[in-house]
Scaffold this active site. Structure first.
Site, PDB file in Angstrom:
ATOM      1  N   LYS A  98      27.257  38.139 -48.277  1.00 25.92           N
ATOM      2  CA  LYS A  98      25.934  37.650 -48.638  1.00 25.92           C
ATOM      3  C   LYS A  98      26.078  36.572 -49.712  1.00 25.92           C
ATOM      4  O   LYS A  98      26.809  36.757 -50.675  1.00 25.92           O
ATOM      5  CB  LYS A  98      25.124  38.830 -49.166  1.00 25.92           C
ATOM      6  N   GLY A 108      22.964  34.675 -55.187  1.00 24.67           N
ATOM      7  CA  GLY A 108      21.619  34.189 -55.432  1.00 24.67           C
ATOM      8  C   GLY A 108      20.643  34.595 -54.355  1.00 24.67           C
ATOM      9  O   GLY A 108      19.461  34.314 -54.450  1.00 24.67           O
ATOM     10  N   CYS A 109      21.105  35.290 -53.309  1.00 29.64           N
ATOM     11  CA  CYS A 109      20.187  35.776 -52.274  1.00 29.64           C
ATOM     12  C   CYS A 109      19.783  37.210 -52.614  1.00 29.64           C
ATOM     13  O   CYS A 109      20.626  38.033 -52.931  1.00 29.64           O
ATOM     14  CB  CYS A 109      20.851  35.768 -50.900  1.00 29.64           C
ATOM     15  N   VAL A 110      18.502  37.470 -52.527  1.00 23.25           N
ATOM     16  CA  VAL A 110      18.008  38.806 -52.870  1.00 23.25           C
ATOM     17  C   VAL A 110      17.970  39.662 -51.608  1.00 23.25           C
ATOM     18  O   VAL A 110      17.627  39.202 -50.558  1.00 23.25           O
ATOM     19  CB  VAL A 110      16.593  38.718 -53.489  1.00 23.25           C
TER      20      VAL A 110
END
Length: 110
Positions: A105, A108-110
């Site tokens: 992933k 910075g991706c939630v």
């Protein structure tokens, strides 16, 4: 979790990302894409292969802004924009495309 392809099991984390990046192949990508409701086209593969090359070079999955800019530089402004990328990967170009590409992933991706 795991995905099963032709009798082989591939381990994924709780969000569906491949645990062992070296197990990735096009059949794995297709299986993940089906789970994500993405019908892979040459345009999808272009982004997926771009991400894999990027990851091999920098050892990191790019966040969406970096991805958009880098694709724009390499593939042209008609492809290096959020609208185009979100049409291909509606759940987030960085997040969803990285999952299909067998990458971790993006930061910075939630």
């Amino acid at each position: 979790m795991a995905i099963e392809i032709n009798g082989t099991s591939y381990e994924t984390d709780e969000e569906g990302y491949l645990v062992n990046l070296s197990e990735w192949n096009e059949a794995v990508a297709d299986a993940i894409a089906q789970l994500e409701n993405v019908a892979m086209s040459p345009s999808h593969w272009e982004v997926v292969n771009f991400l894999r090359d990027y990851y091999n070079e920098y050892q990191i999955a790019p966040a969406v802004r970096v991805l958009t800019k880098a694709i724009g530089k390499q593939l042209g402004p008609d492809k290096g924009n959020s609208k185009y990328l979100y049409e291909l990967f509606p759940y987030g170009p960085a997040k969803q495309a990285c999952k299909i590409a067998g990458l971790p992933k993006p930061t910075g991706c939630v």
